[in-house]
Design an enzyme around this catalytic site. Structure first.
Site, PDB file in Angstrom:
ATOM      1  CB  CYS B  20    -101.792-116.563-110.231  1.00  0.00           C
ATOM      2  SG  CYS B  20    -100.384-116.089-109.283  1.00  0.00           S
ATOM      3  N   GLY B 244    -101.024-115.871-104.421  1.00  0.00           N
ATOM      4  CA  GLY B 244    -100.963-115.023-103.236  1.00  0.00           C
ATOM      5  C   GLY B 244     -99.628-114.341-103.141  1.00  0.00           C
ATOM      6  CD  GLN B 945    -108.139 -92.748 -93.609  1.00  0.00           C
ATOM      7  OE1 GLN B 945    -108.876 -93.726 -93.557  1.00  0.00           O
ATOM      8  NE2 GLN B 945    -108.312 -91.713 -92.844  1.00  0.00           N
ATOM      9  CD  GLN B 954    -114.650 -99.958 -82.566  1.00  0.00           C
ATOM     10  OE1 GLN B 954    -113.527-100.409 -82.449  1.00  0.00           O
ATOM     11  NE2 GLN B 954    -115.628-100.340 -81.786  1.00  0.00           N
ATOM     12  CB  CYS B1119    -111.283 -85.354 -85.527  1.00  0.00           C
ATOM     13  SG  CYS B1119    -110.271 -84.109 -86.288  1.00  0.00           S
ATOM     14  CB  CYS B1124    -115.003 -80.535 -83.745  1.00  0.00           C
ATOM     15  SG  CYS B1124    -114.538 -79.266 -84.918  1.00  0.00           S
TER      16      CYS B1124
END
Lengths: 447, 1494
Positions: B20, B244, B945, B954, B1119, B1124
């Site tokens: 808010c 909050g 994600q 990172q 990965c 790879c």
């Protein structure tokens, strides 16, 4: 996983074979070994794939990434333990398996340089024997008995597994010694028979009984057993019933191979019985592994020339788009025996054996064309009319084996290996044996 | 009134969030006026963009005001109240039904009279219902005002308390949910409702009466994720209003309940009549208000209660006195923090003040006028004031309180207040005498780490070889959790037929949108793992040293020696008891139930006997018994003791062999344990050391392991935004999948299970299976490898396995649809189910449609998108192949978070563009420039994600090569850190602001928001829809990743089916579904998956791992190692040569997929994919084997469908930006935009003018690309208070100057333009001591310049990668994660300067030589400026600062340069310095070579 980047810096190194001029003088094993440091380095090339296609391709489900890692780290005993979780006889497969794992290795996909899985496997088991890691186990007996008919790869596999589970196992074999085709098919220069003897001795010490010279019919199984495993393989070789088949000098491949191994084991044969290519021109009909074994054998016997013919077209060299990775590639395979001196020809049909005085002098062959089948399926063969005669004093039929037929079996009788599914690889026979053993176990436990 | 809260589907009101705008206006001298009330209402109205409206466009989420009781006004209304302060009053919401009203009043009168007072009058409060929105009107209550009189003069002291008691008693007696007492006090009164901030004054005409006066006011406007009727949830509450979120709310509520029995101070009489202290079914803010009110009523002062509830951080990195630290430590033993993000404003009618939580993530700015008015608000510029009147400007700082006493006319600043509090009692001495520190205790006893029957026990506790190789060894060697890649494609615990350890049924929850995650590494200063164990006394609110008789643990992981010590410190007066966690194996579920009952009873008995802490152990289990899963045991005991009112009197310690991973530790602590001892893990370490598998000695291995767990705990806590283990403990920040409702209800204090699931019988059966497997093991048997991480034939099933990978690759390479069908058959006919959708099927039509009648493949394929994968994570070859393929199909590819080489915007291959249509913007803002954004059809904000929600990332320096560095606006070789949160999204109204910014810069693009499935995601999605997003992505937890901590990959987030269904249901329920496109992803592979996800509500489908596999990925899961072998997830040029993928393969795949979907649609009898979206009635359940775990699942909530509302995106255009100042500016700047002529403009600006010059920048970037216009082509002079995001993404050639002040996010994403900000010409305050710009300025800037003649707020220049800036003072976390550019601070900085800074240089003027304390030295080094080139650079920057901002300080410095230059500290990242030196060396060598050549 020991060294994640080794595959980028360490090239594939095969131990290779003894020099041709050296090896063709005897029947000793042709393949050499690397020192253990190099062997460990080779193992470090394994990338510990998230999806290990090697493990998937292996009929036994060998856990290559796990034992490669142990091997890389020099933990030979651990490697041995992991290896034998899935494979009862790494000393056989380590020598004569065509290594489906290596064809499916991701490094084969990207680099054409798979990890030397087979050789690593062999090193692990040999080191284990050498260091005394291979124990003689005593198993608690469960009081049930199983008869295994046939002491070939699948029979041995069934026996070893059931013995471990506590069954009292008796193996019957028609021959004078155990091993089946391992002993009487595969030449000594690929698999020294002491390797088989060592294993049989171990199995006997662990409680498996072997009875030799016992021809047992499927409908007259020995009494006193709770279950039976029929592991009699594919006893009948595919014949070539064309004109002149009766001529002297036409043999089945196994007549040659079996006898040669027996000779090396010290048996005596009369000249009339002896199949010997010394001083002869040899034609091998059939382009497979058995044919290739014939080549190596006749060369060692002293054949003056060897020719191998095959009815199918010559497979492509290196890569075949019809069988992409990770499938087993249908490509031209050149064995150590081929390097020892022979001509190879493809697309030839054998029309007739030609002889003189009852003895073979040549084979009339004719070119073939394979045309696509409009219904799909296997292409249709057509003769092209181009005939010729290949001169030879000895013809060896190496055209595979017929799939055996079985009458309906009682509930407690199980099939394993080639006897169940037709001729195939040793590693498949071993896998089939393990599967049958667990089926027998499940059956007997639930009874 | 309409009833909304029946729960049929997955939506639950407990998931609601709000955020808010807040404000307060007070006259320090206590002068009452109506003008002040007017001002407060204006403040509220000027923050209307921080509130939200529902789908009807009129219903607000809530607004309100708290003022002093307007005594004169009441008298004038003809109510004969006694003198001021001698009566209590407040508004009451009542049902409209008069009968009900009368019943309620009768009860009220009874309660009031029982307390010896009388209910003197009930007033009908005049309201104007006309102004309400439809939804608000449906639920509008009758608003009454009650007056309570009858207090005697001598009772006045306790009158407020009595009113409180009366209110609590009424609340407890009236069951009617529609009755709510807004406030009841003799001092203050609250007016609020489901209103927009503009409606408040219209609805309550009382507020506009000239006689309605007050000397203080709090105002609040609410942005709720859902717009469901919630009149009571509008704010302010009785004491506070909050902007909050309270992250720890579940734990706080539980602990308050557990604590009720020991909270009596005697002042409130028998408090059992007031229980529950926390009113049920209210919001987090309401609960905090309840607690605050209770503590104040119990006799604590307002600041004392606030400091207790929301303490500031007091570890070593915080510059506060030892006495104050002791004050906090003492109180931390009694109470866990209510962890923010929170900006809180509070008042009791006399005092009024505000504070921020320890993180200070919500903005609050204050100013004091020369007339003695103080204004605090989320923004500046909310009131028009003459600059000459302003005496002081500032901001609330993290953890700090500001208080005004309107009676005494005094302002109290934090330091003074807190020192008073700290001095009240000798806290330091109390702690020293009573609190024991575990690390200081020594014991001579020898403790073994090995365990008897080791091999068998490992198996019984569910260990597999991979646990040791891939989890424990990395932890013991590296001291951190291992990292893995490519997501989790294994079956859910409840779907798997293998015996499961109980932990596997749980998933971590995480913050997304509504509250920010914390970076526990870079912002360690707010984190703490300190735990206390022992027994809390019976009067914790009565200050006494006995309250801190506790053992302090530095962290909750105990080694065997420490546990042994804890078991044997009787001599210090601590008593302990060990209870066995075991049950009779033969009796199965029955036995387990009895054992749990028994355990709970024994625990309660131990409390009665005064045991200080209870150890629950599975170490020595008798023959015939199996271990109770430790989590089940802990949670059962924890909840039992809470219910029995005995929980805070003891602590629970778990000694269990099951514990090995971070997740296990987090779960046990999250469900109530105070400390844990993973003894089997220690035995494993012991074994590894003894057998030389690892080189470390035992001590080091153990130390590393514990360190790894602690780091992991930090990470898990921080992803929910929680800073301390004390407020994490018992907060249950988890959810379960596959546990039955009755189990959850009985042992976990949770009511609802999303998909149902197992109970005690199944749990017992698994435990017994594991135990029996363990029995069979011999001492030399190998541990099984279960294939959890890497596929094994005999192991755990993986959806990506050799068959699916091989057939997919072959099919797409050869373009063979038949082969594709083979792939499909492997996917659909898995040997065993793996995902929830594998248990579902769909109905086919009796009469299928001819396929020609179904929409063509070309239109179906537009529903598919490729998932975000950054260039950097994958190679350029792979990245471009995907973009090409999606563009050829007319679908969308996604840049991922790494930016995109701008050469690709305009290049093509065979006429197909290489430009990704979807541009992602993530927390790192890599390469996010105006140009990047205008070249998008969709801009995706990645909030979370699937593989690692709530975490940052990172990119290690070695992966950053030249091209990656270029696209990410950085330098090769330096590490790039993505922060866990977007630093401009700490709450839902911030997201709304970011969406607004993006729509300004590119009005043509859709804005999408990517969320990860978790329970409550539907509510977040509704909030996101209200924030004007066009697309919402619900990402499944199974999503792939380049690198993620193993525990996050496996244990964070839930199945996309549940998340998607919840989002669909909640959006539909809110009437918002037609407005947005809903996209989902997570292991979708074939047509069947697409159809089922469409039925659950998806419009669009994302594919990440799959296109990579099509391009040749073989799921190495490497990965993160840059190795790879197929050249996809690597930047190694040698390996990239091995890439064999082609865009054609991807085109083949999506064409096949569309064909398959089309065939299904025909079979189902539908013409369009749109026609089946959300039609869950078409879903059928597959039969499951009776008695199996699968048969316990219940899909009725998942398949619930809202009736009578849109079920899919209705095809409407994207939401557009309304009228903004930029339209006017763009028109005026036409000569510049069209012809590059110089233009000079002047404007006034207000805080409601947000994202000023952003749309202009978009226009320039679209026309001229990154080059922009030449310097100072467009010059704009603004005067006033600028709204948020002033000059965001400002393009090159635009030169803006603001005279006045600005709010948060100024200059965010600066893309080449120049911003100067200076105080108003007529202002009288000293520029460098006052704050004129808000928080998070210059966030993610890539180039350009900024000069601020004044101080800026927290987090200035976070993730700056190329801009230069000069400011005269900054708040906390300045230059965090910076990777390039220059920042000069001519003044003091807050804490944690340069945290995670890997590039660029900062200069700080530090005459007092105190700066090093405030700097985070992990990645940077400090030095004086010695090199002349740097001195020159600094001089030039300051000169420009003077030039553009007119700073007096700058002039002074320039005039005495030698003196001042020596007072500067240079901050340079170590890594950056190395790269610069290498660069210099290279140049030198080149020069040498040249010379030699000559």
């Amino acid at each position: 996983m020991g060294n994640p980047k080794a595959f980028m810096s360490v090239p594939r190194i095969e131990a290779g074979y003894r020099a041709v001029e050296d090896r063709i003088r005897d029947f000793g094993e042709v393949e050499q070994t690397l020192n253990s440091r190099d062997r460990q380095l080779q193992a470090s090339r394994c990338m510990d794939c998230g999806v290990p296609f090697c493990h998937w391709a292996c009929p036994l489900g060998n856990k290559q990434p796990e034992w490669q890692d142990a091997l890389y780290k020099g933990e030979w005993e651990k490697a041995y333990k992991i290896l034998t979780l899935t494979n009862d006889f790494p000393e056989f497969t380590g020598r004569i398996c065509p290594a489906l794992c290596e064809k499916s290795c991701v490094l084969n996909l990207t680099l054409g340089e798979p990890v030397t899985c087979r050789e690593n496997e062999c090193s692990i088991i040999e080191r284990a024997f050498l260091e005394g890691y291979v124990p003689v186990n005593e198993y608690v007996r469960n009081g049930m008995k199983v008869a295994v008919i046939g002491a070939g790869p699948s029979g041995l596999s069934v026996a070893a597994q059931l013995n471990k589970m506590g069954y009292e196992v008796t193996v019957f074999d028609k021959n004078e010694a155990a091993g089946g085709l391992l002993r009487f098919g595969i030449p000594n220069f690929k698999l020294n028979k002491s390797v088989i003897d060592r294993r049989i001795k171990l199995m006997e010490a662990e409680g498996v009984k072997f009875l030799y010279g016992q021809t047992i019919e499927e409908d007259k199984l020995p009494e006193g057993f709770d279950a039976y495993a029929i592991c009699t393989g594919t006893p009948t070789a595919r014949d070539l019933k064309i004109e002149g088949r009766e001529l002297c000098g036409v043999y089945f491949a196994l007549e040659l191979l079996g006898q040669q191994n027996r000779v090396l084991a010290g048996q005596q044969f009369s000249d009339a019985e002896r199949v010997n290519a010394k001083g002869k021109k040899v034609l091998v009909i059939g382009g497979g592994d058995t044919g290739s074994d014939c080549i190596g054998t006749v060369i060692r016997q002293g054949a003056v020339s060897v020719c191998q013919i095959e009815i199918m077209p010559e497979p492509p060299e290196g890569y075949n788009p019809a069988t992409p990775w990770p499938m087993w590639p249908n490509i031209k395979r050149t064995s150590s025996s081929h390097h020892e001196g022979c001509t190879r020809r493809w697309l030839l049909n054998s029309n007739k054996f030609i002889g003189k005085d009852g003895k073979l002098t040549g084979v009339e062959v004719e070119g073939v064309i394979w045309e696509p089948n409009p219904q799909g399926g296997r292409p249709i063969m057509k003769l092209d009319g181009k005939k010729e005669v290949i001169e030879c004093d000895m013809a060896l039929l190496a055209m595979g084996f017929l799939k055996p037929e079985h009458k309906p079996l009682a509930d407690n009788v199980f099939l394993a290996g080639d006897a169940a599914s037709g001729a195939s690889l040793v590693v498949r026979a071993l896998a089939s044996g393990r599967k049958t053993a667990s089926e027998i176990d499940a059956y007997l436990k639930s009874r | 009134m309409k009833e909304y809260h029946q729960q049929q589907g997955l939506y639950s009101s407990s998931y609601e969030h709000d955020a808010c705008g807040i404000g307060m206006v007070a006259n320090i001298h206590g002068n009452k006026s109506h003008a002040l009330v007017e001002s407060a209402l204006t403040v509220l109205e000027n923050m209307r963009h921080r509130g939200a409206e529902g789908a009807d466009g009129k219903t607000g989420d809530g607004a309100g005001i708290l003022v002093q009781i307007p005594h004169e006004f009441i008298l004038l209304k003809g109510i004969p109240v006694p003198e001021k302060g001698h009566y209590g009053t407040g508004l009451v919401f009542m049902p409209k039904d008069e009968k009900k009203q009368n019943a309620i009043l009768t009860t009220m009168i009874e309660v009031v009279e029982a307390e010896g007072l009388s209910l003197m009058r009930v007033r009908d409060v005049p309201v104007n219902s006309e102004c309400l929105g439809e939804t608000a009107r449906e639920t509008e209550p009758a608003v009454k005002q009650i007056f309570i009189t009858g207090v005697n003069g001598d009772e006045l002291q306790g009158f407020e308390r009595k009113l409180y008691v009366i209110r609590k008693k009424i609340e407890n007696r009236i069951a009617d949910k529609d009755c709510y007492i807004v406030s009841l006090s003799s001092k203050s009164i609250v007016y609020k409702g489901m209103l927009t901030s503009m409606q408040l004054r219209t609805y309550y005409c009382d507020l506009t009466d000239d006689y309605f006066t007050s000397s203080l006011a709090l105002v609040h406007s609410r942005f709720s994720t859902n717009t469901f009727p919630a009149w009571p949830l509008a704010q302010p509450f009785r004491f506070l209003c909050h902007n909050g979120e309270i992250n720890t709310i579940r734990g706080n509520r539980n602990w308050m309940k557990a604590r009720e029995s020991v909270l009596n101070t005697g002042l409130l009489g028998n408090i059992s009549e007031l229980r529950p202290i926390i009113q049920p079914d209210m919001s987090d803010s309401a609960s905090l208000d309840n607690a605050l009110e209770f503590f104040v009523m119990s006799g604590l002062s307002l600041p004392h209660a606030m400091a207790l509830l929301v303490p500031e951080s007091f570890n070593d990195k915080n510059p506060i006195s030892e006495d104050l630290k002791a004050f906090y430590e003492y109180h931390s033993i009694l109470m866990e923090p209510w962890d923010g993000p929170a900006a809180l404003l509070f008042s009791d009618g006399r005092y009024i003040g505000g504070m921020l939580d320890r993180n200070g993530l919500r903005p609050a700015r204050y100013l004091i006028t020369s007339r003695g008015d103080m204004i605090v608000a989320s923004e500046v510029g909310v009131l028009d004031l003459d600059p000459a009147e302003i005496k002081q400007k500032g901001r609330l700082e993290p953890g700090k309180i500001l208080l005004v006493d309107t009676k005494e006319g005094k302002v109290f600043y934090d330091g003074e207040l807190k020192e008073q509090l700290a001095a009240e009692h000798p806290y330091k001495a109390w702690l020293a005498d009573n609190r024991i520190q575990l690390e200081n205790l020594k014991s001579g006893r020898k403790v073994e780490n090995s365990v008897d029957g080791y091999a068998g026990k490992l198996i019984s506790f569910g260990f597999a070889q991979e646990d040791i190789d891939k989890t424990l060894i990395p932890m013991a060697v590296n001291g951190s959790e291992p990292v893995a890649s490519m997501g989790n494609d294994t079956p859910l615990a409840v779907i798997s037929d293998r015996p499961q350890i109980f932990f596997n049924y749980f998933r971590q929850q995480f913050a997304q949108v509504t509250n920010p995650a914390i970076d526990p590494i870079r912002e360690e200063l707010v984190m703490s793992l300190t735990e206390y164990i022992g027994c809390v006394g019976n009067g914790i609110l009565t200050p006494d040293e006995s309250n801190c008789k506790m053992v302090r643990l530095p962290h909750p992981i105990l080694n065997n020696t420490q546990l042994d010590i804890l078991c044997n410190i009787r001599y210090k007066g601590f008593y302990t008891e060990k209870l066995s966690m075991s049950f009779e194996a033969a009796r199965g579920g029955e036995g387990l139930r009895d054992a749990l009952d028994d355990l709970c009873r024994q625990a309660a008995k131990s409390v009665d006997e005064g045991i200080n802490y209870i150890i629950l152990s599975d170490r020595n289990i008798d023959e015939g018994y199996a271990a109770i899963p430790s989590l089940l045991a802990v949670s059962a005991v924890h909840h039992y003791l809470i219910a029995a009112g005995k929980r805070v009197q003891t602590a629970l310690i778990v000694e269990s062999g099951e514990i090995r991973e971070v997740m296990h530790a987090a779960l046990l602590l999250g469900y109530g344990a105070s400390a844990i001892n993973p003894y089997m893990t220690f035995a494993v370490l012991d074994d590894l050391v003894k057998n030389h598998v690892i080189q470390e000695d035992y001590k080091t291995a153990e130390h590393n392991y514990i360190k790894a767990v602690c780091k992991g705990l930090y990470k898990i806590m921080s992803k929910m935004g929680i800073s301390t283990i004390r407020s994490y403990r018992g907060a249950k920040i988890f959810e379960s999948i596959g546990l039955g409702e009755s189990l959850l209800h009985t042992y976990f204090g949770t009511e609802v299970s999303t998909v149902g699931g197992i109970g005690l019988n199944e749990i017992a059966a698994d435990a017994v299976r594991l135990m029996e497997a363990g029995r069979k093991a011999t001492s030399d048997s190998l541990l099984p490898n279960t294939g959890l991480f890497a596929y094994r034939k005999d192991g755990i099933q993986h959806a990506w396995n050799p068959e699916t990978i091989a057939t997919l690759q072959i099919a797409t390479r050869t373009g063979d649809y038949k082969k594709y069908k083979e792939f499909v058959s492997y996917v659909d006919n898995k040997p065993k189910p793996a995902f929830l959708r594998d248990l579902l099927d769909f109905k086919l039509a009796e009469k299928p449609l001819p396929i020609e009648e179904v929409e063509p493949e070309e239109s179906i394929v537009k529903h598919f998108v490729s998932a975000a994968m950054s260039f950097g994570a994958i190679s350029i070859e792979a990245h471009e192949a995907i973009a090409l393929a999606m563009n050829r199909l007319g679908a969308r590819s996604n840049t991922g978070e790494g930016g995109e080489d701008n050469a690709r915007y305009h290049s093509s291959v065979d006429g197909v563009s290489l430009c990704s249509k979807t541009k992602q913007i993530a927390s790192g803002r890599f390469g996010v420039t105006a140009e990047y954004l205008v070249n998008a059809e969709e801009i995706q904000i990645k909030v979370a994600q699937g593989a690692k929600p709530g975490e940052g990332g990172q990119l290690p320096g070695f992966k950053v090569d030249k091209i990656i560095a270029k696209t990410r606006n950085s330098i090769p070789g330096i590490s790039l850190i993505s922060p866990p949160p977007h630093h401009d999204i700490y709450s839902i109204e911030d997201l709304s602001q970011l969406i607004f910014d993006l729509k300004n810069v590119n009005p043509k693009a859709a804005v999408s928001v990517k969320l990860v499935a978790e329970s409550g995601v539907g509510t977040v999605a509704a909030g996101v829809a209200k924030a004007n997003a066009d697309i919402i992505v619900i990402s499944g937890a199974e999503g792939g990743t380049g690198a993620s901590p193993v525990s996050s990959m496996r244990f964070a987030g839930i199945s996309p089916e549940i998340g998607l269904a919840e989002a669909q249901q909640t959006l539909a329920l809110n009437g918002l579904r037609g407005k947005v496109r809903l996209q989902t992803d997570g292991q979708i592979k074939d047509g069947r998956d697409v159809i089922l996800m469409a039925l659950l509500g998806a419009d669009e489908f994302g594919f990440g791992t799959l296109p990579l596999i099509v391009l040749g990925c073989v799921m190495m899961r490497k990965c993160n190692t840059n190795t790879c072998p197929v050249g996809i997830a690597t930047q190694d040029p040698e390996l990239r040569k091995r890439f064999r993928g082609k865009s054609d393969y991807i085109v083949n795949y999506f064409t096949f997929l569309a064909r398959e979907v089309r065939e299904y649609l025909a079979q189902m009898g539908f013409r369009k994919l749109d026609d089946i979206i959300g039609h869950t009635e078409l879903v059928e359940l597959k039969p499951t084997p009776a008695g199996s775990k699968l048969s316990t699942l219940d899909f009725h909530r998942l398949l619930h469908r809202e009736q009578g509302c849109a079920l899919h995106w209705d095809g409407r255009p994207y939401t557009a930006v309304g009228s903004v100042k930029d339209r006017e500016i763009i028109a005026a700047a036409a000569p510049a935009i069209e012809h590059g002529q110089e233009v000079n403009l002047n404007y006034e600006i207000h805080n409601t003018d947000r994202a000023c010059c952003t749309m202009l920048s978009g226009v320039i970037a679209d026309k001229y690309g990154a080059e922009g216009l030449s310097d100072s082509t467009i010059n704009i002079y603004f005067k006033g208070s600028a709204g948020q995001s002033f000059g965001a993404f400002l393009a090159k050639g635009v030169n803006i100057k603001l005279e006045g002040e600005t709010n948060d996010y100024f200059g965010k994403g600066l893309s080449g333009g120049r911003i100067s900000i200076l105080p108003p010409m007529r202002s009288t305050y000293v520029a460098e001591q006052n704050m004129i710009a808000g928080n998070t300025g210059l966030y993610g800037a890539t180039s350009g310049e900024m000069y601020v003649n004044g101080c800026v707020g927290e987090r200035f220049a976070v993730r700056n990668s190329g801009a230069i800036a000069v400011v005269e003072g900054a708040g906390d976390h300045c230059c965090e994660y910076m990777t390039g550019g220059r920042v000069v601070v001519l003044g003091t900085t807050g804490r944690n300067f340069a945290a995670g800074m890997s590039g660029g240089i900062a200069y700080v003027w530090d005459p007092a030589r105190k700066f090093d304390y405030f700097c985070n030295m992990d990645m940077v080094e400090l030095s004086l400026i010695e090199e002349s080139s740097y001195r020159k650079e600094l001089h030039e920057l300051i000169r420009k600062h003077w030039l553009y901002s007119g700073s007096k300080l700058a002039r002074t410095m320039l005039d005495d340069w030698n003196h001042y230059a020596s007072e500067f500290i240079q901050v340079i990242p170590i890594e950056y310095k190395r790269v610069l030196q290498e660069e210099q060396l290279r140049k030198l060598q080149e020069k040498l070579a040249e010379i030699k050549a000559e």
